[in-house]
Design a protein around this motif. Structure first.
Motif, PDB file in Angstrom:
ATOM      1  N   ASP A  21       0.660  -1.507   0.396  1.00 50.58           N
ATOM      2  CA  ASP A  21       0.497  -0.077   0.027  1.00 50.58           C
ATOM      3  C   ASP A  21       0.830   1.181   0.020  1.00 50.58           C
ATOM      4  OD1 ASP A  21      -2.678  -1.706  -0.114  1.00 50.58           O
ATOM      5  OD2 ASP A  21      -2.600  -1.555   2.086  1.00 50.58           O
ATOM      6  N   ILE A  22       0.262   2.760  -0.940  1.00 52.29           N
ATOM      7  CA  ILE A  22       1.171   3.587  -0.301  1.00 52.29           C
ATOM      8  C   ILE A  22      -0.090   5.026   0.050  1.00 52.29           C
ATOM      9  CG2 ILE A  22       2.229   3.329  -2.305  1.00 52.29           C
ATOM     10  CD1 ILE A  22       1.146   4.691  -4.633  1.00 52.29           C
ATOM     11  N   SER A  23       0.836   5.741   0.948  1.00 52.24           N
ATOM     12  CA  SER A  23      -0.204   6.972   1.084  1.00 52.24           C
ATOM     13  C   SER A  23      -0.322   7.750  -0.213  1.00 52.24           C
ATOM     14  CB  SER A  23      -0.062   7.151   1.673  1.00 52.24           C
ATOM     15  OG  SER A  23       0.539   9.013   1.921  1.00 52.24           O
ATOM     16  N   PRO A  24      -2.226   8.158  -0.279  1.00 48.38           N
ATOM     17  CA  PRO A  24      -2.354   8.984  -0.819  1.00 48.38           C
ATOM     18  C   PRO A  24      -1.112  10.349  -1.097  1.00 48.38           C
ATOM     19  CG  PRO A  24      -4.339   8.418  -0.088  1.00 48.38           C
ATOM     20  CD  PRO A  24      -2.881   8.028   1.166  1.00 48.38           C
ATOM     21  N   ASP A  25      -0.903  10.606   0.115  1.00 50.70           N
ATOM     22  CA  ASP A  25       0.256  11.463  -0.174  1.00 50.70           C
ATOM     23  C   ASP A  25       1.289  11.004  -1.358  1.00 50.70           C
ATOM     24  OD1 ASP A  25      -0.690  13.069   1.487  1.00 50.70           O
ATOM     25  OD2 ASP A  25      -0.264  12.513   3.428  1.00 50.70           O
ATOM     26  N   GLU A  26       2.023   9.858  -1.446  1.00 47.47           N
ATOM     27  CA  GLU A  26       3.021   9.381  -2.333  1.00 47.47           C
ATOM     28  C   GLU A  26       2.936   9.577  -3.398  1.00 47.47           C
ATOM     29  OE1 GLU A  26       5.115   6.073   0.008  1.00 47.47           O
ATOM     30  OE2 GLU A  26       2.759   6.272   0.695  1.00 47.47           O
ATOM     31  N   LEU A  27       1.527   9.946  -4.169  1.00 48.98           N
ATOM     32  CA  LEU A  27       1.325  10.427  -5.844  1.00 48.98           C
ATOM     33  C   LEU A  27       1.678  11.042  -6.209  1.00 48.98           C
ATOM     34  CD1 LEU A  27      -2.808  10.229  -5.868  1.00 48.98           C
ATOM     35  CD2 LEU A  27      -0.867   7.814  -5.841  1.00 48.98           C
ATOM     36  N   ASP A  43     -10.457   3.691  -3.583  1.00 51.98           N
ATOM     37  CA  ASP A  43     -10.951   2.956  -2.304  1.00 51.98           C
ATOM     38  C   ASP A  43      -9.929   3.897  -0.984  1.00 51.98           C
ATOM     39  OD1 ASP A  43     -13.797   2.484  -3.327  1.00 51.98           O
ATOM     40  OD2 ASP A  43     -13.085   0.768  -3.297  1.00 51.98           O
ATOM     41  N   GLY A  44      -9.623   5.222  -1.430  1.00 51.76           N
ATOM     42  CA  GLY A  44      -9.115   5.803   0.247  1.00 51.76           C
ATOM     43  C   GLY A  44      -7.787   5.304  -0.367  1.00 51.76           C
ATOM     44  N   SER A  45      -6.410   4.137  -0.898  1.00 50.19           N
ATOM     45  CA  SER A  45      -5.288   3.644  -0.960  1.00 50.19           C
ATOM     46  C   SER A  45      -4.838   3.683  -2.349  1.00 50.19           C
ATOM     47  CB  SER A  45      -5.643   2.158  -1.443  1.00 50.19           C
ATOM     48  OG  SER A  45      -6.128   1.790   0.282  1.00 50.19           O
ATOM     49  N   GLY A  46      -3.428   4.877  -2.210  1.00 53.98           N
ATOM     50  CA  GLY A  46      -2.698   5.444  -3.276  1.00 53.98           C
ATOM     51  C   GLY A  46      -2.969   4.016  -4.151  1.00 53.98           C
ATOM     52  N   TRP A  47      -2.392   4.349  -5.475  1.00 53.17           N
ATOM     53  CA  TRP A  47      -2.102   2.981  -6.559  1.00 53.17           C
ATOM     54  C   TRP A  47      -0.936   4.297  -7.379  1.00 53.17           C
ATOM     55  CZ3 TRP A  47      -1.692   1.931 -11.442  1.00 53.17           C
ATOM     56  CH2 TRP A  47      -1.744   0.514 -11.760  1.00 53.17           C
ATOM     57  N   GLY A 170     -21.772  -4.082  -7.390  1.00 52.12           N
ATOM     58  CA  GLY A 170     -20.541  -3.159  -6.362  1.00 52.12           C
ATOM     59  C   GLY A 170     -19.377  -1.971  -6.844  1.00 52.12           C
ATOM     60  N   THR A 171     -19.111  -1.623  -6.249  1.00 52.61           N
ATOM     61  CA  THR A 171     -18.021  -0.715  -6.528  1.00 52.61           C
ATOM     62  C   THR A 171     -17.145   0.341  -6.543  1.00 52.61           C
ATOM     63  OG1 THR A 171     -19.088   1.707  -5.812  1.00 52.61           O
ATOM     64  CG2 THR A 171     -20.384   1.432  -8.617  1.00 52.61           C
ATOM     65  N   VAL A 172     -15.911   0.410  -6.971  1.00 44.70           N
ATOM     66  CA  VAL A 172     -15.033   1.365  -6.168  1.00 44.70           C
ATOM     67  C   VAL A 172     -14.800   3.177  -6.802  1.00 44.70           C
ATOM     68  CG1 VAL A 172     -13.643  -0.568  -6.183  1.00 44.70           C
ATOM     69  CG2 VAL A 172     -13.632   0.440  -8.524  1.00 44.70           C
ATOM     70  N   GLN A 173     -14.608   4.015  -5.736  1.00 43.95           N
ATOM     71  CA  GLN A 173     -14.335   4.796  -5.877  1.00 43.95           C
ATOM     72  C   GLN A 173     -12.378   5.705  -6.986  1.00 43.95           C
ATOM     73  OE1 GLN A 173     -16.914   6.947  -6.059  1.00 43.95           O
ATOM     74  NE2 GLN A 173     -15.820   8.078  -6.983  1.00 43.95           N
ATOM     75  N   VAL A 174     -12.363   6.345  -7.756  1.00 42.66           N
ATOM     76  CA  VAL A 174     -11.535   6.855  -7.708  1.00 42.66           C
ATOM     77  C   VAL A 174     -11.310   8.355  -7.651  1.00 42.66           C
ATOM     78  CG1 VAL A 174      -9.871   7.055  -9.609  1.00 42.66           C
ATOM     79  CG2 VAL A 174     -10.748   4.949  -8.945  1.00 42.66           C
ATOM     80  N   ALA A 175     -10.486   8.825  -6.628  1.00 44.15           N
ATOM     81  CA  ALA A 175      -9.760   9.993  -7.102  1.00 44.15           C
ATOM     82  C   ALA A 175      -8.118  10.826  -6.646  1.00 44.15           C
ATOM     83  CB  ALA A 175     -10.714  10.319  -5.228  1.00 44.15           C
ATOM     84  N   SER A 176      -8.742  11.969  -7.018  1.00 47.25           N
ATOM     85  CA  SER A 176      -7.352  12.272  -7.058  1.00 47.25           C
ATOM     86  C   SER A 176      -6.302  12.132  -7.941  1.00 47.25           C
ATOM     87  CB  SER A 176      -6.678  12.441  -5.665  1.00 47.25           C
ATOM     88  OG  SER A 176      -6.743  13.245  -4.490  1.00 47.25           O
ATOM     89  N   GLY A 177      -7.071  11.843  -9.693  1.00 48.34           N
ATOM     90  CA  GLY A 177      -6.145  10.715 -10.253  1.00 48.34           C
ATOM     91  C   GLY A 177      -5.338  12.030 -11.403  1.00 48.34           C
ATOM     92  N   ARG A 178      -4.425  11.498 -11.606  1.00 47.93           N
ATOM     93  CA  ARG A 178      -3.566  12.586 -12.155  1.00 47.93           C
ATOM     94  C   ARG A 178      -2.397  11.317 -13.122  1.00 47.93           C
ATOM     95  NH1 ARG A 178      -0.990  14.210  -6.742  1.00 47.93           N
ATOM     96  NH2 ARG A 178      -2.840  14.387  -6.482  1.00 47.93           N
TER      97      ARG A 178
END
Length: 185
Positions: A21-27, A43-47, A170-178
């Motif tokens: 797992d990576i933190s959203p701060d590590e994007l 869903d709350g985890s960085g990718w 079911g669904t997943v939420q994608v946010a803060s994508g760049r």
């Protein structure tokens, strides 16, 4: 002495494990220079792309890949990335069926197959280890293109949305994508 050796072996094994797992701060930062980056929160985890793909010709590092081409008079864009580190075997695809320039694009495709098999603007995410596939439906995702440079082959932007499970509920939420990529390199 034996218990000290066992404790040291356990600590060594734990410290050498890959971090899944990576933190959203590590994007990666949102840039527009052709930095070859992609990242998002699911869903709350960085990718972001990580690990390697191996085949008969050896192994290559996973990174974002981008292609853009003109078909039927319209520029199209396809971004792909994989993450195969630790316990993950995941794939991400972002596709735009028309990219005339910077602007906001809404998902417009809801086909049942994996992305790339049909035209449309969409976001797709798969977790092969769990046999799960998710894709945006019409109007459930937004892709904002901030830069299109057809001389230097740079496309950058942001994205977010809700992806629905293909073949299930079911669904997943994608946010803060760049993303900030060089295409057709």
């Amino acid at each position: 002495m034996k218990s000290s050796f066992i404790a040291a072996a356990i600590l060594l094994a734990l410290s050498s494990c890959q971090k899944d797992d990576i933190s959203p701060d590590e994007l990666p930062p949102a840039t527009s220079t052709g930095a070859e980056t992609l990242g998002f929160v699911i869903d709350g985890s960085g990718w972001k792309p990580a690990g390697q793909k191996c085949g008969i010709y050896g192994c290559t590092d996973n990174k974002v890949e981008a292609s853009s081409y003109v078909a039927n008079g319209r520029r199209q864009l396809l971004l792909t990335a994989d993450r195969t580190d630790g316990s993950r075997n995941e794939s991400f695809i972002l596709q735009l069926d028309s990219l005339p320039g910077p602007g906001v694009y809404r998902s417009n495709s809801g086909g049942p197959g994996a992305t790339g098999g049909e035209a449309g603007t969409k976001i797709y995410f798969a977790n092969s280890k769990q046999s799960l596939q998710y894709q945006s439906r019409p109007g459930t995702a937004t892709i904002t293109i901030t830069k299109v440079d057809t001389v230097q082959n740079i496309v950058s932007g942001t994205f977010e949305g809700q992806l629905s499970r293909l073949g299930g509920s079911g669904t997943v939420q994608v946010a803060s994508g760049r993303f900030d990529v060089l295409y057709n390199r």
